[in-house]
Scaffold this active site. Structure first.
Site, PDB file in Angstrom:
ATOM      1  N   LYS A  98       2.041  -3.070   8.810  1.00 19.31           N
ATOM      2  CA  LYS A  98       3.272  -2.283   8.653  1.00 19.31           C
ATOM      3  C   LYS A  98       4.443  -3.137   9.113  1.00 19.31           C
ATOM      4  O   LYS A  98       4.524  -3.548  10.266  1.00 19.31           O
ATOM      5  CB  LYS A  98       3.181  -1.000   9.484  1.00 19.31           C
ATOM      6  N   GLY A 119       9.979   1.045   6.683  1.00 15.36           N
ATOM      7  CA  GLY A 119       9.425  -0.181   6.158  1.00 15.36           C
ATOM      8  C   GLY A 119       8.211   0.097   5.295  1.00 15.36           C
ATOM      9  O   GLY A 119       7.826   1.241   5.050  1.00 15.36           O
ATOM     10  N   VAL A 122       4.011  -0.918   4.042  1.00 15.13           N
ATOM     11  CA  VAL A 122       2.689  -1.274   4.550  1.00 15.13           C
ATOM     12  C   VAL A 122       1.990  -2.133   3.503  1.00 15.13           C
ATOM     13  O   VAL A 122       1.981  -1.789   2.306  1.00 15.13           O
ATOM     14  CB  VAL A 122       1.859  -0.004   4.860  1.00 15.13           C
ATOM     15  N   ASP A 131       4.932  14.388  13.840  1.00 11.79           N
ATOM     16  CA  ASP A 131       5.104  14.242  12.377  1.00 11.79           C
ATOM     17  C   ASP A 131       3.764  14.386  11.663  1.00 11.79           C
ATOM     18  O   ASP A 131       3.388  13.543  10.847  1.00 11.79           O
ATOM     19  CB  ASP A 131       5.741  12.888  12.063  1.00 11.79           C
ATOM     20  N   GLY A 157       7.466   3.683   3.851  1.00 10.91           N
ATOM     21  CA  GLY A 157       7.994   4.770   4.662  1.00 10.91           C
ATOM     22  C   GLY A 157       9.466   4.589   4.918  1.00 10.91           C
ATOM     23  O   GLY A 157      10.135   3.737   4.326  1.00 10.91           O
ATOM     24  N   LEU A 202       0.816  -1.216   0.000  1.00  7.69           N
ATOM     25  CA  LEU A 202       0.000   0.000   0.000  1.00  7.69           C
ATOM     26  C   LEU A 202       0.849   1.266   0.000  1.00  7.69           C
ATOM     27  O   LEU A 202       0.414   2.312  -0.474  1.00  7.69           O
ATOM     28  CB  LEU A 202      -0.926   0.018   1.230  1.00  7.69           C
ATOM     29  N   GLY A 203       2.029   1.191   0.565  1.00  6.89           N
ATOM     30  CA  GLY A 203       2.890   2.370   0.657  1.00  6.89           C
ATOM     31  C   GLY A 203       4.191   2.001   1.318  1.00  6.89           C
ATOM     32  O   GLY A 203       4.370   0.901   1.852  1.00  6.89           O
TER      33      GLY A 203
END
Length: 794
Positions: free
Chosen positions: A539, A522, A524, A634, A519, A516-517
């Site tokens: 995640k 790591g 997700v 953040d 960062g 899904l994405g």
């Protein structure tokens, strides 16, 4: 006569300065050669006249490396290396290496003590108290005088921009609570540590500032006790103390030092060679109660037998009874307050006369009676204290800074009202009445019969309960088994975090197939539990060294116990060996960043306002709704996700910082994303929940305008920085330029922009609390005109 005295003073100053310069520039008589080492129990490196020593001095928990004045009466430490590091053990060793470095060695670890700007060839401890490294041409490449801690010695200067920091206590040389700064504007000022260079925080100054010129002043203490402020052309600007005092004989034979001590007072001492020291001047000229911050938050300073002591305000108690200067905290738990009714039910107001504090109120108005001011604060959930003076009522939140007592002769003394928890009801002792016996009989036999009957009935009743419980258990076991899957799917998630196995999550994500994405720590992945009936986002932390483990623990601690409709729900985690995974509820509509910055669907104005309010409520819950405040650290559109109903939810708590229940600020390393970080992250100042308020202000502007805060491809240069451009449009009353594609209510847009501009103020104290932000966004609270946020100006 005055002219003659001034001439003599000037000649003494110039002669002592020339002597000091000759002493520092001439080759030293005693040299520490390359390869020399020094242990904790070894003889320190002494100056030629044995006035000063450089080496290890004893501390309660070990040893510190420093310089001290050698005396037969007492040894006075004047400089400490790496003062904020823990003390070293008796096995530590100092070495001037063959390649010209001064290093501290402990347990095989090396730490550089002197960062010279050239290769050192030898070192020397001078009679001035200055420890110097020289190159092979006898030129100074490093000296302790350039790196003062809390003390200046005769012949030493504090340059423009230089600072002295007090020690933490009389026995702890670590950086303390006060600082002396020689400012760029030429003014010498005393401040509490970790404050801005503003008049509001100062408690003593020389008044030598020159804002129109470029003075580049310095503070100079010469060898005869003359403490002066001198400008860049070495002309005298101001004498702070003249020639060591009239009661001191042989001024040129004394050793002088100016020390900013742990109580915040700058004191000048004269030491007789091999004798004791004598205090000859101090600033500010008075008691420690004149020092701002001598007593911590929510406390004020008074005297007990001429000794300053700290006292708590009404409704507060000391954080640490053994360290009263650390300030006070509330002596009752904070009740839930959402309306005037809640406040009136749980609190009342305590009056303290002749008490005031120096801080900006969040509300100020004219009121004719003090009772009106007290009642207004009591009815306001955000108000914890109010000052009433000269028909002005000022409301304040906590903590209260720089509290002090005013003079009893003040014509209109201030009245301080403190919100305190309701006192507990008086414990009235109930009237004792002996109950009448169930059965009265003069016959012992009758009593025995009654007891037997009662025992038989009790035994029968217990047997029936046991048999019934057994059969009920048997009947329900099957039902519980049938409901186990439903339990795991629903209620178990409501009770606590679930610990998943790695193989279970591997199967749920089909071997981490759909990403899904990604960062910094790591990726997700999308997954499903309970035969596809519950979608999840997993995640997986990949950089599991220090940072990955820190992020994993921070995220679990931060949101493991939180539950709010505007926070992404953490369902469980996996911690097997080196594997660390976090399991979240699945957010089907991606991130807010994709929604407002993408090319597909742009949300309309009403939807953007609703999203902004959702995010604000989520942050308010983190700051005030949890058992301990949480600073997200953040906040940005990429960390705000949209569920299937387009509800905004805050996610990614890997950088979050948890405070103690009564803690408001903390020191921590810089964290977050550039462009959304508050200015205090780049300063050596404590961080509070106001850092999140700044980030929210940037996000709010991006939501309103559907563009990033920094855009390079724009038609005008002033539009590159959204925050700065927004303020210029606001001042010019041209807010329609921000959203030219959409017809919206100008008053609503103006209010939203004003809220954002308040949030991104440089000074944390000027930013509103998130509760005030929510009230302003809901239209409940009026919004004042915000000042220009300096960091956002082009």
């Amino acid at each position: 006569m005055d002219t003659i005295a001034a001439t003599i003073a000037f000649l003494l100053l110039m002669s002592s300065s020339a002597a000091a310069i000759r002493a520092e520039t001439q080759p030293p008589k005693q040299k520490v050669t390359l390869g020399t080492s020094l242990s904790t129990n070894g003889t320190p490196w002494l100056s030629p006249s044995h006035l000063f020593a450089f080496g290890f001095y004893k501390h309660d928990r070990g040893f510190f490396l420093g310089i001290w004045l050698v005396s037969t009466v007492e040894e006075t430490v004047v400089w400490t290396a790496n003062r904020d590091d823990p003390p070293v053990t008796s096995n530590a060793n100092l070495q001037l290496t063959v390649d010209g470095k001064l290093i501290l060695i402990e347990k095989g670890q090396e730490k550089l003590i002197a960062k010279s700007n050239g290769t050192a060839s030898f070192a020397s401890m001078l009679d001035s108290g200055n420890f110097v490294l020289y190159n092979n041409n006898s030129q100074v490449v490093w000296q302790s005088f350039d790196h003062p801690t809390d003390t200046m010695l005769g012949g030493q200067s504090l340059p423009c921009g230089g600072q002295l920091f007090s020690s933490l206590s009389g026995t702890n040389p670590s950086t303390g609570r006060f600082r002396l700064k020689m400012q760029d504007d030429g003014n010498l000022v005393l401040y509490p540590a970790n404050t801005t260079d503003t008049a509001r925080d100062a408690y003593w100054a020389t008044g030598t500032d020159d804002r129109h010129g470029s003075p580049k002043n310095r503070l100079y203490l010469n060898n005869t006790g003359l403490l002066q402020i001198r400008n860049r052309s070495d002309s005298n600007i101001k004498d702070l103390h003249m020639l060591g005092g009239s009661n001191l004989a042989n001024r040129s034979q004394n050793i002088y030092r100016a020390t900013l001590e742990f109580d915040g007072v700058l004191r000048l001492y004269a030491h007789v060679y091999n004798g004791s020291g004598k205090k000859i001047a101090l600033w500010p000229d008075g008691s420690a109660c004149q020092v701002k911050g001598f007593c911590g938050f929510n406390s004020y300073c008074t005297f007990n037998d001429d000794q300053p002591v700290c006292n708590c305000l009404a409704g507060f108690e000391f954080k640490d009874a053994n360290q009263e200067t650390l300030g006070c905290q509330r002596n009752s738990s904070k009740a839930e307050c959402t309306s005037e009714k809640d406040s009136l039910a749980h609190y009342n107001m305590a009056l303290m006369n002749n008490i005031e504090w120096e801080d900006h109120p969040y509300f100020e108005a004219e009121m004719s009676e003090e009772e009106e001011c007290s009642s207004a604060c009591l009815a306001d959930c955000s108000c914890w204290a109010a000052l009433y003076q000269k028909n002005r009522c000022k409301k304040h939140g906590l903590p209260l800074r720089y509290v002090k007592r005013t003079g009893l002769d003040e014509p209109v003394p201030p009245m301080a009202f403190l919100k305190v928890g309701n006192s507990s009801l008086t414990n009235q002792k109930p009237i004792s009445t002996q109950p009448a016996p169930l059965i009265q009989s003069s016959s012992n036999k009758a009593v025995v019969h009654v007891i037997v009957v009662i025992l038989i009935f009790t035994l029968f009743l217990c047997s029936m309960i046991a048999i019934s419980s057994h059969y009920m258990y048997k009947i329900r076991v099957l039902s519980y088994k049938r409901l186990a899957e439903t339990w795991n799917l629903g209620l178990n998630e409501e009770v606590a975090l679930r610990r998943f196995s790695y193989n279970e999550l591997k199967r749920a994500t089909n071997h981490f197939k759909e990403e899904l994405g990604k960062g910094s720590f790591g990726a997700v992945y999308k997954g499903a539990l309970y035969k596809g009936r519950r979608l999840i986002a997993v995640k997986r932390l990949e950089k599991l060294v220090e940072e990955g483990e820190r992020e994993f623990q921070a995220e679990v601690r931060a949101i493991g116990k939180t539950h709010h409709r505007n926070l992404v729900r953490l369902l469980g985690f996996c911690a097997e060996g080196s594997k660390r995974l976090l399991v979240y509820e699945y957010m089907s509509n991606g991130s807010l960043g994709q929604l407002i910055f993408g090319d597909q669907r742009r949300p309309d104005w009403e939807e953007r306002v609703r999203i902004a309010l959702n995010i604000a409520r989520g942050i308010l819950y983190l700051h005030e709704g949890c058992e301990a405040p949480i600073i997200h650290c953040d906040l940005k559109p990429q960390n705000i996700l949209m569920d299937e109903f387009w509800t905004a939810k805050i996610s990614d708590f890997g950088l979050a910082k948890l405070l103690m229940p009564d803690q408001t600020r903390t020191f921590t390393g810089a964290r977050g994303t550039r462009g959304y970080m508050a200015p205090e992250w780049n300063k050596n100042t404590p961080i509070s929940v106001k850092a999140d308020v700044y980030s929210y202000g940037i996000v709010l502007l991006e939501i309103l305008c559907c563009r990033r805060n920094i855009e390079i491809n724009v038609s005008e240069p002033e539009e590159v920085l959204l925050s700065g451009w927004s303020y210029k449009c606001f001042v010019a009353k041209e807010l329609n330029k921000l959203v030219p594609w959409e017809a919206i209510n100008k008053n609503v847009l103006e209010n939203m922009v004003k809220v954002a501009l308040w949030c991104i103020q440089d000074e944390p104290v000027l930013r509103p609390a998130m509760k005030s932000v929510v009230l302003m966004l809901e239209g409940i609270t009026d919004i004042a005109i915000p000042p220009c946020p300096n960091s956002s100006s082009m």
